[in-house]
Design a protein around this motif. Sequence first.
Motif, PDB file in Angstrom:
ATOM      1  N   LYS A  35       0.844  -1.195   0.000  1.00 56.15           N
ATOM      2  CA  LYS A  35       0.000   0.000   0.000  1.00 56.15           C
ATOM      3  C   LYS A  35       0.877   1.242   0.000  1.00 56.15           C
ATOM      4  N   SER A  36       0.434   2.264  -0.694  1.00 56.84           N
ATOM      5  CA  SER A  36       1.215   3.510  -0.693  1.00 56.84           C
ATOM      6  C   SER A  36       0.249   4.673  -0.827  1.00 56.84           C
ATOM      7  N   GLY A  37      -0.495   4.882   0.247  1.00 54.43           N
ATOM      8  CA  GLY A  37      -1.554   5.892   0.231  1.00 54.43           C
ATOM      9  C   GLY A  37      -1.085   7.264  -0.199  1.00 54.43           C
ATOM     10  N   CYS A  38       0.129   7.661   0.195  1.00 56.11           N
ATOM     11  CA  CYS A  38       0.592   9.019  -0.118  1.00 56.11           C
ATOM     12  C   CYS A  38       1.525   9.010  -1.330  1.00 56.11           C
ATOM     13  N   GLY A  39       1.603   7.863  -2.001  1.00 59.04           N
ATOM     14  CA  GLY A  39       2.429   7.802  -3.208  1.00 59.04           C
ATOM     15  C   GLY A  39       3.918   7.869  -2.899  1.00 59.04           C
ATOM     16  N   GLY A  40       4.289   7.524  -1.686  1.00 58.93           N
ATOM     17  CA  GLY A  40       5.713   7.480  -1.359  1.00 58.93           C
ATOM     18  C   GLY A  40       6.233   8.767  -0.735  1.00 58.93           C
TER      19      GLY A  40
ATOM     20  N   GLY B  23       5.911   9.535   2.345  1.00 61.30           N
ATOM     21  CA  GLY B  23       6.344   9.271   3.719  1.00 61.30           C
ATOM     22  C   GLY B  23       5.380   9.782   4.767  1.00 61.30           C
ATOM     23  N   THR B  24       4.149  10.084   4.360  1.00 65.25           N
ATOM     24  CA  THR B  24       3.218  10.702   5.319  1.00 65.25           C
ATOM     25  C   THR B  24       2.067   9.792   5.753  1.00 65.25           C
ATOM     26  N   CYS B  25       1.740   8.754   4.972  1.00 70.70           N
ATOM     27  CA  CYS B  25       0.522   7.990   5.299  1.00 70.70           C
ATOM     28  C   CYS B  25       0.801   6.805   6.234  1.00 70.70           C
ATOM     29  N   GLY B  26       2.020   6.325   6.246  1.00 71.90           N
ATOM     30  CA  GLY B  26       2.378   5.204   7.122  1.00 71.90           C
ATOM     31  C   GLY B  26       1.839   3.865   6.667  1.00 71.90           C
ATOM     32  N   ALA B  27       1.325   3.811   5.424  1.00 70.83           N
ATOM     33  CA  ALA B  27       0.688   2.568   4.960  1.00 70.83           C
ATOM     34  C   ALA B  27       1.701   1.508   4.531  1.00 70.83           C
ATOM     35  N   CYS B  28       2.943   1.910   4.293  1.00 68.95           N
ATOM     36  CA  CYS B  28       3.885   1.006   3.631  1.00 68.95           C
ATOM     37  C   CYS B  28       4.859   0.356   4.619  1.00 68.95           C
TER      38      CYS B  28
ATOM     39  N   LEU C  55       9.393   2.511   6.943  1.00 77.60           N
ATOM     40  CA  LEU C  55       8.494   2.850   5.847  1.00 77.60           C
ATOM     41  C   LEU C  55       9.198   2.434   4.556  1.00 77.60           C
TER      42      LEU C  55
ATOM     43  N   CYS D  24       8.742   3.252   1.577  1.00 78.10           N
ATOM     44  CA  CYS D  24       9.008   4.335   0.618  1.00 78.10           C
ATOM     45  C   CYS D  24      10.166   5.211   1.058  1.00 78.10           C
TER      46      CYS D  24
HETATM   47 FE1  FES Z   1       2.887   6.619   2.422  1.00 81.52          FE
HETATM   48 FE2  FES Z   1       5.143   5.201   2.492  1.00 81.52          FE
HETATM   49  S1  FES Z   1       3.677   5.285   0.934  1.00 81.52           S
HETATM   50  S2  FES Z   1       4.348   6.486   3.992  1.00 81.52           S
END
Ligand code: FES
Length: 635
Positions: A35-40, A42-47, A75, A77
């Motif tokens: 998952k990469s909610g913020c596209g990498g 570093g803000t969403c914490g999904a990865c 993370l 990303c």
């Molecule tokens: Fe969102 Fe890594 S993709 S923090």
Amino acid sequence: MAQYQITFMPENRAIEIEAGTSLLKAASKAEIYIKSGCGGAGTCGACKVTVVSGEVETTGTGNLNPDQIAHGVRLACQSFVQGDLTVEVPPESRLQEHQVLMGDVKKGILQESTNDILDKYGHKPLANKIRVQLPEPTLTDNASDWARLSVELKRNLPYEKNIEIPLSVLRDLPEILRQANWDVSLTLTDLDDKYTITRIEPGNEQPPYGLAIDIGTTTVVVYLVNLKTGAIEDKQGTYNKQAKFGDDVISRIVYAVETPDSMQEIHQAVIDTINELTDKLLARQNLIQADLTAAVVAANTTMTQLFLGINPRYLRLEPYIPTVSLTPSVPARELGLHILPEALVHSYPSVASYVGGDIVSGALITDMANKEEVTLFIDIGTNGEIVLGNQDWLVSCACSAGPCFEGGGINFGMRAMSGAIERVEIDPETLDVNLTVVGRILPVGICGSGLVDCLAKMRKAGIIDRAGNFQLERSSYSARLRQTPDDKEFVLAWAHQAGGDKDIVITENDVKNLIRAKGAIYAGIRSLLQMVAMDIDLIDRIDIAGGFGNYLNVPDSVQIGLLPDLPAEKYEFIGNSSVKGACLALLSQKAWREAADLARKITYVELSIGTTFMDEFVSALFLPHTDLSLFPTVE
Ligand code: FES
């Protein structure tokens, strides 16, 4: 540059990767989708991943806590390969098998309501096949191969139009004519003022096929359609490979314009997705690429531009202008699709930057533009796209609902995939919870339809008030309702009943986010109604499309003020209307022409202009609404 080996667990899949590559990219190369909610960013914490052994260079740790960092959690990303590594990707960080909304068609012609609509438009597909027997040339009948063929074609084709043959097909012509003893089958596109021959082969009776393609931001669905009979022979769906560049269209646009290579990379990701699906369909149906003689794509405006390789930069910059509304039809070879190289690929026209071809396709399927009755067509996802109107007028808007309904921005939010809570029941006395989970396994999170249910049931049980504030005094009834150092929360599943190691909770902050999301959709509906000075109860029919919409519970959606309080019989779930519209266009030239008219006919309302939307939005930030007269059946 130095190459290192990285092994992903628990698959134990090892690949060689260049030093400095992010773990996110490396995983994608290993076909492990994170998952990469913020596209990498570093803000969403999904990865989140765990580095089990080896060294990475970490440029950011986002919301990771010191304990996680001490245990190797990083993370993906923000972590870059610096040596041989072993990396564990936990289930909650993975893009898992998704409930790809394939549509309710079975093998056969478009089903039920859409069947009627095909009857109405007439079965005349965008590509055809014709078999002709040519007279052999002689010393006295010495016309060229092409002249001989075109004379015969003119005799056999229904309309007097120019006939064109591209060079690539012309090159095949002399050999095939002679090998086939002058008995040949020709595939033709039949559009506007000309026929174009896209394939020549020895005479046969095999039908031509086409692809109807729905490119969603999250998933891609492809139908294989027999153009001769109109039957849908097969279908296949999967994640859009662009998901690794971010969950929503804005992250994709940001990624696409980042570097000169990223545009090509993100364009190629969707082409690869479609090609993978196509290859599976071809193998299963024992067909070859050249049997696929046309394709129609329905997608939102960003996806359409990325599919065509058109820079999407200006879609997100005020005044939000798409490069093109009526997209040109292009030969498949220009896009590298795995179909007949000369086959035309048609993309549905869009209305505006945020009301795209998928909405035009859906509106065509509802037939709302030809009916006297007023239809409200809603496609609910990250954006709520809404079209309202009838045969005389059509207005549309897009309201940014945020990612809540797709699981984003919610602590335990997730998409509708295995392990997602999709239905919630709460006993108003004991606050005991009964859950329905996708895949009938232990829950790991909650998806959009589950969140709607949850909000409605929490309100009914008095756990939250109309503004979404938690009523902690009810905690004397159950330990599920509790205060933590950070927030107030309600436990949906205890850790020992869940598929992870934590209690699955919904927090007060989650609830507030959901109220904002539902408020945006309802405010969009009300803004359109205001624009045409119409009361809500004059809506005759509400058609709901989209992956999330298909699983919605109408009474609960009304309870929370997401959908208008209208009789249940006015509601219809039309599933993946985008791919159905693509099928319809593939099978009917008249429908395809009407799609262009429809896109022109729909007036787009930009909600950021004026105060109407904002006023409506603020009024909708209650359960169900500040104006209870709009929800007479809600207690
Ligand atoms: Fe969102 Fe890594 S993709 S923090």
